[in-house]
Design an enzyme around this catalytic site. Structure first.
Site, PDB file in Angstrom:
ATOM      1  N   LYS A   1       8.391  -1.387  -1.647  1.00  0.00           N
ATOM      2  CA  LYS A   1       7.664  -0.638  -0.619  1.00  0.00           C
ATOM      3  C   LYS A   1       8.640  -0.056   0.398  1.00  0.00           C
ATOM      4  O   LYS A   1       8.568   1.126   0.741  1.00  0.00           O
ATOM      5  CB  LYS A   1       6.648  -1.559   0.066  1.00  0.00           C
ATOM      6  CG  LYS A   1       5.951  -0.953   1.256  1.00  0.00           C
ATOM      7  CD  LYS A   1       5.096   0.246   0.879  1.00  0.00           C
ATOM      8  CE  LYS A   1       4.724   1.079   2.078  1.00  0.00           C
ATOM      9  NZ  LYS A   1       3.433   0.898   2.619  1.00  0.00           N
TER      10      LYS A   1
ATOM     11  N   GLU B   1       0.841  -1.198   0.000  1.00  0.00           N
ATOM     12  CA  GLU B   1       0.000   0.000   0.000  1.00  0.00           C
ATOM     13  C   GLU B   1       0.872   1.242   0.000  1.00  0.00           C
ATOM     14  O   GLU B   1       1.777   1.356   0.807  1.00  0.00           O
ATOM     15  CB  GLU B   1      -0.863  -0.037   1.276  1.00  0.00           C
ATOM     16  CG  GLU B   1      -1.936   0.995   1.288  1.00  0.00           C
ATOM     17  CD  GLU B   1      -2.734   0.947   0.008  1.00  0.00           C
ATOM     18  OE1 GLU B   1      -3.522   0.011  -0.144  1.00  0.00           O
ATOM     19  OE2 GLU B   1      -2.559   1.835  -0.848  1.00  0.00           O
TER      20      GLU B   1
ATOM     21  N   CYS C   1       5.151   4.319   9.517  1.00  0.00           N
ATOM     22  CA  CYS C   1       5.928   3.598   8.508  1.00  0.00           C
ATOM     23  C   CYS C   1       7.395   3.961   8.389  1.00  0.00           C
ATOM     24  O   CYS C   1       8.242   3.076   8.312  1.00  0.00           O
ATOM     25  CB  CYS C   1       5.273   3.780   7.139  1.00  0.00           C
ATOM     26  SG  CYS C   1       3.750   2.849   7.023  1.00  0.00           S
TER      27      CYS C   1
HETATM   28  C1  UDX Z   1      -0.500  -0.751   8.242  1.00  0.00           C
HETATM   29  C2  UDX Z   1       0.151  -1.916   7.525  1.00  0.00           C
HETATM   30  O1  UDX Z   1      -0.635  -3.012   7.509  1.00  0.00           O
HETATM   31  C3  UDX Z   1       1.512  -2.068   8.032  1.00  0.00           C
HETATM   32  O2  UDX Z   1       2.199  -3.111   7.485  1.00  0.00           O
HETATM   33  C4  UDX Z   1       2.149  -0.832   7.601  1.00  0.00           C
HETATM   34  O3  UDX Z   1       3.513  -0.948   7.645  1.00  0.00           O
HETATM   35  C5  UDX Z   1       1.618   0.253   8.471  1.00  0.00           C
HETATM   36  O4  UDX Z   1       0.308   0.390   8.198  1.00  0.00           O
HETATM   37  P1  UDX Z   1      -2.140  -0.069   9.929  1.00  0.00           P
HETATM   38  O5  UDX Z   1      -3.352  -0.351   9.144  1.00  0.00           O
HETATM   39  O6  UDX Z   1      -1.678   1.341   9.994  1.00  0.00           O
HETATM   40  O7  UDX Z   1      -0.960  -0.978   9.417  1.00  0.00           O
HETATM   41  O8  UDX Z   1      -2.145  -0.703  11.340  1.00  0.00           O
HETATM   42  P2  UDX Z   1      -3.266  -0.683  12.414  1.00  0.00           P
HETATM   43  O9  UDX Z   1      -4.070   0.560  12.295  1.00  0.00           O
HETATM   44  O10 UDX Z   1      -2.586  -1.031  13.682  1.00  0.00           O
HETATM   45  O11 UDX Z   1      -4.221  -1.889  11.962  1.00  0.00           O
HETATM   46  C6  UDX Z   1      -3.941  -3.224  12.065  1.00  0.00           C
HETATM   47  C7  UDX Z   1      -5.184  -3.934  12.578  1.00  0.00           C
HETATM   48  O12 UDX Z   1      -4.975  -5.336  12.513  1.00  0.00           O
HETATM   49  C8  UDX Z   1      -5.556  -3.606  14.028  1.00  0.00           C
HETATM   50  O13 UDX Z   1      -6.852  -3.086  14.078  1.00  0.00           O
HETATM   51  C9  UDX Z   1      -5.437  -4.953  14.739  1.00  0.00           C
HETATM   52  O14 UDX Z   1      -6.410  -5.117  15.748  1.00  0.00           O
HETATM   53  C10 UDX Z   1      -5.637  -5.921  13.611  1.00  0.00           C
HETATM   54  N1  UDX Z   1      -5.077  -7.261  13.863  1.00  0.00           N
HETATM   55  C11 UDX Z   1      -3.784  -7.398  14.226  1.00  0.00           C
HETATM   56  C12 UDX Z   1      -5.873  -8.386  13.692  1.00  0.00           C
HETATM   57  O15 UDX Z   1      -7.049  -8.278  13.375  1.00  0.00           O
HETATM   58  N2  UDX Z   1      -5.318  -9.621  13.860  1.00  0.00           N
HETATM   59  C13 UDX Z   1      -4.036  -9.781  14.244  1.00  0.00           C
HETATM   60  O16 UDX Z   1      -3.583 -10.927  14.401  1.00  0.00           O
HETATM   61  C14 UDX Z   1      -3.241  -8.631  14.438  1.00  0.00           C
HETATM   62  C1  UDX Z   2       4.094   7.235   4.224  1.00  0.00           C
HETATM   63  C2  UDX Z   2       4.259   7.159   2.699  1.00  0.00           C
HETATM   64  O1  UDX Z   2       4.168   8.474   2.164  1.00  0.00           O
HETATM   65  C3  UDX Z   2       3.206   6.247   2.103  1.00  0.00           C
HETATM   66  O2  UDX Z   2       3.393   6.137   0.707  1.00  0.00           O
HETATM   67  C4  UDX Z   2       3.336   4.895   2.756  1.00  0.00           C
HETATM   68  O3  UDX Z   2       2.362   4.030   2.256  1.00  0.00           O
HETATM   69  C5  UDX Z   2       3.208   5.014   4.253  1.00  0.00           C
HETATM   70  O4  UDX Z   2       4.166   5.923   4.759  1.00  0.00           O
HETATM   71  P1  UDX Z   2       2.475   8.494   5.890  1.00  0.00           P
HETATM   72  O5  UDX Z   2       3.352   7.971   6.976  1.00  0.00           O
HETATM   73  O6  UDX Z   2       1.005   8.382   6.019  1.00  0.00           O
HETATM   74  O7  UDX Z   2       2.851   7.838   4.505  1.00  0.00           O
HETATM   75  O8  UDX Z   2       2.767  10.060   5.755  1.00  0.00           O
HETATM   76  P2  UDX Z   2       3.743  10.986   4.906  1.00  0.00           P
HETATM   77  O9  UDX Z   2       2.921  11.974   4.202  1.00  0.00           O
HETATM   78  O10 UDX Z   2       4.702  10.214   4.102  1.00  0.00           O
HETATM   79  O11 UDX Z   2       4.516  11.762   6.061  1.00  0.00           O
HETATM   80  C6  UDX Z   2       5.406  11.126   6.945  1.00  0.00           C
HETATM   81  C7  UDX Z   2       6.026  12.145   7.874  1.00  0.00           C
HETATM   82  O12 UDX Z   2       6.942  12.978   7.195  1.00  0.00           O
HETATM   83  C8  UDX Z   2       5.030  13.075   8.559  1.00  0.00           C
HETATM   84  O13 UDX Z   2       5.368  13.228   9.909  1.00  0.00           O
HETATM   85  C9  UDX Z   2       5.198  14.350   7.793  1.00  0.00           C
HETATM   86  O14 UDX Z   2       4.831  15.483   8.556  1.00  0.00           O
HETATM   87  C10 UDX Z   2       6.678  14.333   7.487  1.00  0.00           C
HETATM   88  N1  UDX Z   2       7.034  15.163   6.331  1.00  0.00           N
HETATM   89  C11 UDX Z   2       6.564  14.856   5.098  1.00  0.00           C
HETATM   90  C12 UDX Z   2       7.860  16.259   6.499  1.00  0.00           C
HETATM   91  O15 UDX Z   2       8.291  16.554   7.612  1.00  0.00           O
HETATM   92  N2  UDX Z   2       8.186  17.008   5.414  1.00  0.00           N
HETATM   93  C13 UDX Z   2       7.728  16.726   4.166  1.00  0.00           C
HETATM   94  O16 UDX Z   2       8.078  17.458   3.226  1.00  0.00           O
HETATM   95  C14 UDX Z   2       6.895  15.621   4.010  1.00  0.00           C
END
Ligand code: UDX
Ligand code: UDX
Length: 466
Positions: free
Chosen positions: A221, A162, A277
């Site tokens: 990724k 993603e 991430c």
């Molecule tokens: C995502 C991606 O999946 C992760 O790999 C990426 O690097 C960061 O973003 P995200 O959706 O942000 O994760 O995580 P989170 O909001 O914590 O959601 C994961 C969900 O999975 C939670 O709601 C948790 O309860 C659920 N979960 C976890 C299950 O249902 N089963 C499990 O065994 C573990």
């Molecule tokens: C990131 C990647 O962009 C996305 O493609 C991946 O799937 C998940 O990780 P996200 O963590 O949601 O997404 O946010 P992003 O917009 O990338 O920002 C990450 C952090 O960098 C934030 O704290 C943001 O404030 C900071 N940032 C970003 C800066 O400080 N300066 C910038 O110019 C851009």
């Protein structure tokens, strides 16, 4: 193979929005998002769309339209797995906090649990899609578990990382730059990939759907996040140089961003990057490089994290130094707690670390964020284990009115770039603050002259004095 029924394990920041958009765009496919967390599922099913567990612009409207039609949220994991033709694994993969690779490697225990559960429950062939960000070659482990413990059914594994960013997730999904599908170069792998391509083709042009081998997809990724984070650390490194030389990092960013080879995005100097991430994925990359004995590669990428930690600490130190070397007993208002605007996610937010530093210096912290709850803010501080929960509650106040946060404060610090911050009545805020009234703009939101004209003593990340 036509997909009629999709299950997604994990109703988080990735699973929830991604499945909502798939359900919206593929009305004839039944999409069920399951999660072990009952409260989270209850929130996804809440009649009041303001109570969805995730704040993401545009998400509530989509859930409102598709939920109950072909989009379902449930805790019945086995049932959803059994009924599905295609299963997305979207559970979290945090950095390991124990054992080998502690503090660096990705903890794959949830992924493994999912694989075992799928293997146990499945009675028909399934396409299993890795949506979570995973170390390269995880698909191999998944394959092993599925093939050796399954009920003799066929599993095809795809990697489909993603790329959505929080705060713009819906836009990123609907108008994705690209979708990446990693698949085995076998007839089965190609068939499985074709089935997934047909889903995305419902709304994306064919040329934006890329196919690679599984390992390239998994590694892409991590690479994308490492490159993006590196840009932020690079501009943040320049921000300090700008401050000491009298340059302005915003001007430098504009100047270099106009070069089409560099491009203008991800050049905003800040208090440091946060989010679920960047840090996790780079640590993971560093760990993988180390495992293969590539220490120069590992050190190169680790520097991106070192720079980011430095930027957060430097910002907090700047506040203390500017307030005459002591913040003890002084009220400091932190505006913003989320790791960026337009999300209620606070994972790895710079605000947490800056607050922790200032609390250690005995400051009185008052926090306002338009979308983050008091409970979450205190939980983030408690998770650092820097002090007792009682102490956090006595030194930190969370308010729902930004003006109240700033009343009588010695300093205001902008931690997140929420749009509303720019529109506040800053003259009024200035009037009600202690003097000299300091403002620390950790996001470069304001033109310096604007705040200075009101009377503030202001500091902006990356802005040197003339
Ligand atoms: C995502 C991606 O999946 C992760 O790999 C990426 O690097 C960061 O973003 P995200 O959706 O942000 O994760 O995580 P989170 O909001 O914590 O959601 C994961 C969900 O999975 C939670 O709601 C948790 O309860 C659920 N979960 C976890 C299950 O249902 N089963 C499990 O065994 C573990
Ligand atoms: C990131 C990647 O962009 C996305 O493609 C991946 O799937 C998940 O990780 P996200 O963590 O949601 O997404 O946010 P992003 O917009 O990338 O920002 C990450 C952090 O960098 C934030 O704290 C943001 O404030 C900071 N940032 C970003 C800066 O400080 N300066 C910038 O110019 C851009």
């Amino acid at each position: 193979m036509k997909i009629n029924n999709i299950c997604c394990i994990g109703a988080g920041y990735v699973g929830g929005p991604t499945m909502s958009v798939i359900a919206l765009k593929c009305p004839d496919v039944k999409v069920t998002v399951v999660d072990l967390n009952e409260d989270r599922i209850a929130a996804w099913n809440d009649n009041n769309l303001d109570n969805l567990p995730i704040y993401e612009p545009g998400l509530a409207d989509i859930v409102g339209e598709a939920r109950g039609r072909n989009l379902f949220f449930s805790t019945e994991v086995d049932k959803a797995i059994d009924e599905a033709d295609m299963i997305f694994i979207s559970v979290n993969t945090p950095t390991k906090t124990y054992g080998v690779g502690k503090g660096m490697a990705a903890d794959l225990k949830y992924i493994e649990l999912c694989a075992r559960q799928i293997a146990r429950v499945a009675t028909t062939d399934k396409i299993v899609v890795e949506k979570s960000t995973l170390p390269v070659r995880t698909a191999e482990a998944l394959q092993n578990i599925l093939h050796n413990t399954g009920n003799g059914v066929r599993f095809d594994i795809l990697s489909n990382p993603e790329f959505l960013a929080e705060g713009t997730a819906i836009q990123d999904l609907i108008d994705a730059d690209r979708v990446l599908i990693g698949r085995e170069d076998t007839a089965g792998g190609k068939m499985a990939a074709k089935a997934l391509v047909e889903i995305y083709e419902q709304w994306l042009p064919e040329e934006r759907i890329l196919q690679t081998n599984v390992w390239s997809s998994e590694l892409s990724k991590l690479t994308a996040n490492a490159f993006l984070a590196q840009r932020v650390s690079s501009i943040n490194a320049m921000s300090e140089l700008c401050e000491v030389t009298g340059a302005d990092v915003r001007e430098v960013a504009r100047a270099i961003g106009a070069d089409s080879r560099i491009g203008s995005k991800f050049l905003k100097a800040s208090v440091g990057f946060g989010g679920s991430c960047f840090q996790k994925d780079i640590l993971n990359l560093v760990y993988i490089a180390k495992t293969y004995g590539l220490s120069e590669v590992a050190n190169y990428w680790e520097q991106v994290i070192i720079m980011n930690d430095y930027q957060k600490r430097r910002f907090a130190e700047k506040i203390v130094k500017t307030l005459f070397n002591t913040v003890s007993g002084k009220k400091i208002a932190l505006l913003g707690w989320a790791f960026k605007k337009d999300t209620n996610d606070t994972r790895e937010s710079a605000a947490i670390y800056v607050a922790d530093y200032l609390i250690n210096e005995q400051a009185e912290i008052v926090v306002y964020d338009p979308k983050v709850s008091k409970q979450q803010i205190l939980a983030d501080l408690d998770a650092l284990n820097s002090r007792s929960e009682e102490e956090n509650r006595s030194l930190v106040t969370v308010v729902s009115n930004p003006l109240r946060a700033c009343d009588d404060a010695h300093a205001v610090s902008i931690m997140t770039e929420w749009d509303e911050f720019v529109n506040y009545d800053w003259e009024h805020i200035y009037e009600n603050m202690q003097k000299p009234a300091f403002i620390f703009d950790g996001r470069g939101l304001f033109e310096n002259d604007y705040l200075k004209a009101i009377g503030f003593e202001s500091y902006t990340v990356g802005k040197g004095s003339d």
